[in-house]
Design an enzyme around this catalytic site. Structure first.
Site, PDB file in Angstrom:
ATOM      1  N   HIS A  34       0.857  -1.193   0.000  1.00 50.12           N
ATOM      2  CA  HIS A  34       0.000   0.000   0.000  1.00 50.12           C
ATOM      3  C   HIS A  34       0.892   1.242   0.000  1.00 50.12           C
ATOM      4  O   HIS A  34       2.136   1.119   0.005  1.00 50.12           O
ATOM      5  CB  HIS A  34      -0.953  -0.030   1.197  1.00 50.12           C
ATOM      6  CG  HIS A  34      -0.259  -0.237   2.521  1.00 50.12           C
ATOM      7  ND1 HIS A  34       0.666   0.641   3.031  1.00 50.12           N
ATOM      8  CD2 HIS A  34      -0.338  -1.251   3.416  1.00 50.12           C
ATOM      9  CE1 HIS A  34       1.087   0.206   4.199  1.00 50.12           C
ATOM     10  NE2 HIS A  34       0.523  -0.953   4.450  1.00 50.12           N
ATOM     11  N   HIS A  37       4.045   1.390   2.182  1.00 50.79           N
ATOM     12  CA  HIS A  37       5.242   0.689   1.693  1.00 50.79           C
ATOM     13  C   HIS A  37       5.898   1.499   0.574  1.00 50.79           C
ATOM     14  O   HIS A  37       7.128   1.587   0.486  1.00 50.79           O
ATOM     15  CB  HIS A  37       4.878  -0.686   1.126  1.00 50.79           C
ATOM     16  CG  HIS A  37       4.280  -1.618   2.126  1.00 50.79           C
ATOM     17  ND1 HIS A  37       2.993  -2.082   2.032  1.00 50.79           N
ATOM     18  CD2 HIS A  37       4.801  -2.183   3.241  1.00 50.79           C
ATOM     19  CE1 HIS A  37       2.735  -2.901   3.035  1.00 50.79           C
ATOM     20  NE2 HIS A  37       3.811  -2.978   3.793  1.00 50.79           N
ATOM     21  N   LEU A 148       6.875   4.466  10.856  1.00 47.68           N
ATOM     22  CA  LEU A 148       6.706   4.783  12.278  1.00 47.68           C
ATOM     23  C   LEU A 148       5.340   4.355  12.815  1.00 47.68           C
ATOM     24  O   LEU A 148       5.093   4.486  14.003  1.00 47.68           O
ATOM     25  CB  LEU A 148       6.908   6.283  12.507  1.00 47.68           C
ATOM     26  CG  LEU A 148       8.370   6.703  12.623  1.00 47.68           C
ATOM     27  CD1 LEU A 148       8.485   8.219  12.692  1.00 47.68           C
ATOM     28  CD2 LEU A 148       9.037   6.073  13.839  1.00 47.68           C
TER      29      LEU A 148
END
Ligand code: PAF
Length: 282
Positions: A34, A37, A148
């Site tokens: 998605h 990435h 993160l």
């Protein structure tokens, strides 16, 4: 883009590239790609000569009753997206090749696991550091890129490379969000339509926590209670709030008074998927 499935072939390719003096950026994933990435790939392309992406749904990091078998997979779509994003090598090893040796050594994470996801997923981060140790050896990257959104994974992988002297820089990349604020995740597709509508409450609850801190609230308990109350109200009875926590960033230590850089993190269990999110507040 070249797809490599064998460990040996992956290692030899990386060795050749490094010997020729080129740098490698590595994006480890479990696939079902998605925008999150693809943002990692974009950063990796900016900093390195070559980008390797791995797609490997790692059985070691799923506990009993977790979603290893139902984890979303779509190899064809992933290959297309990786190629369009400019990945040079797509490494897709099989479980048999990755774990072909009988196990006689176990890597175990001993700190930072009694909180956030570690508290309810025993052994999960042991599985993560095991697979990353192998993937780092096979791909020999100069830099590896981590979102993160999984702040605990980022903290533990940073500790792994520091404590075991891996010659790789761990690069954090900000969470990518849908316009509603919902953090993009492979598991979002598992949400029912009704839960998808409720899910932006996770990010809104984090914004509420951040607002309290900016307005001067320093009592971590007050912030946690307010965020949890907001989530309970917005999500209703069938959705379970796993945790709301505030910890120091990046070391993830407990705190009672907010001071310096902190992370507010939440996890919510919908009927069909468990979602996590966090916000870092300085
Ligand atoms: O974040 C993930 O997708 C996985 O935990 C990782 C880093 C690819 C290891 O299996």
């Amino acid at each position: 883009m070249r797809t490599i499935t064998l460990k040996q072939e992956m290692y030899l390719w990386a060795k050749q590239v490094k010997t020729a003096g080129h740098s490698i950026g590595f994006v480890p994933t479990m696939g079902f790609l998605h925008e999150g990435h693809l943002a990692l790939v974009e950063e990796a392309k900016r900093d390195n000569d070559y980008v390797i992406m791995s797609i490997f749904v790692n059985p070691l990091q799923f506990g009993q009753g977790e979603d290893y078998t139902t984890y979303p997979r779509d190899e064809k779509r992933d290959k297309k997206l990786a190629e369009e994003a400019g990945v040079d090598i797509l490494f897709m090893p099989s479980v048999d090749d990755m774990y072909k040796h009988k196990k006689s050594i176990k890597l175990m994470v001993t700190e930072k696991t009694d909180k956030l996801c570690g508290a309810t997923r025993p052994g999960h981060f042991d599985g993560v550091v095991t697979v990353l140790t192998k993937l780092f050896h096979l791909t020999t990257p100069n830099r590896a890129y981590f979102g993160l959104k999984d702040v605990q994974q980022f903290a533990i992988v940073t500790a792994l490379v520091e404590e075991f002297d891996f010659p790789v820089e761990i690069v954090p990349v900000d969470t990518v969000r849908e316009p509603s604020g919902l953090a993009i995740s492979s598991r979002n597709v598992k949400l029912t339509r009704e839960d998808k509508q409720k899910a932006p409450a996770l990010f809104n609850s984090l914004l509420l926590g951040k607002k309290l801190i900016i307005e001067g609230e320093t009592d971590a308990n007050v912030i946690i209670k307010t965020v949890r109350h907001y989530l309970d109200q917005q999500l209703g009875e069938n959705v379970e709030v796993d945790y709301v926590e505030i910890l120091t960033f990046p070391y993830l230590e407990d705190l009672s008074e907010v001071n310096g850089k902190v992370v507010i993190a939440v996890a919510v269990r919908f009927f069909t998927a468990r979602l996590i999110d966090n916000i870092i507040v300085d």
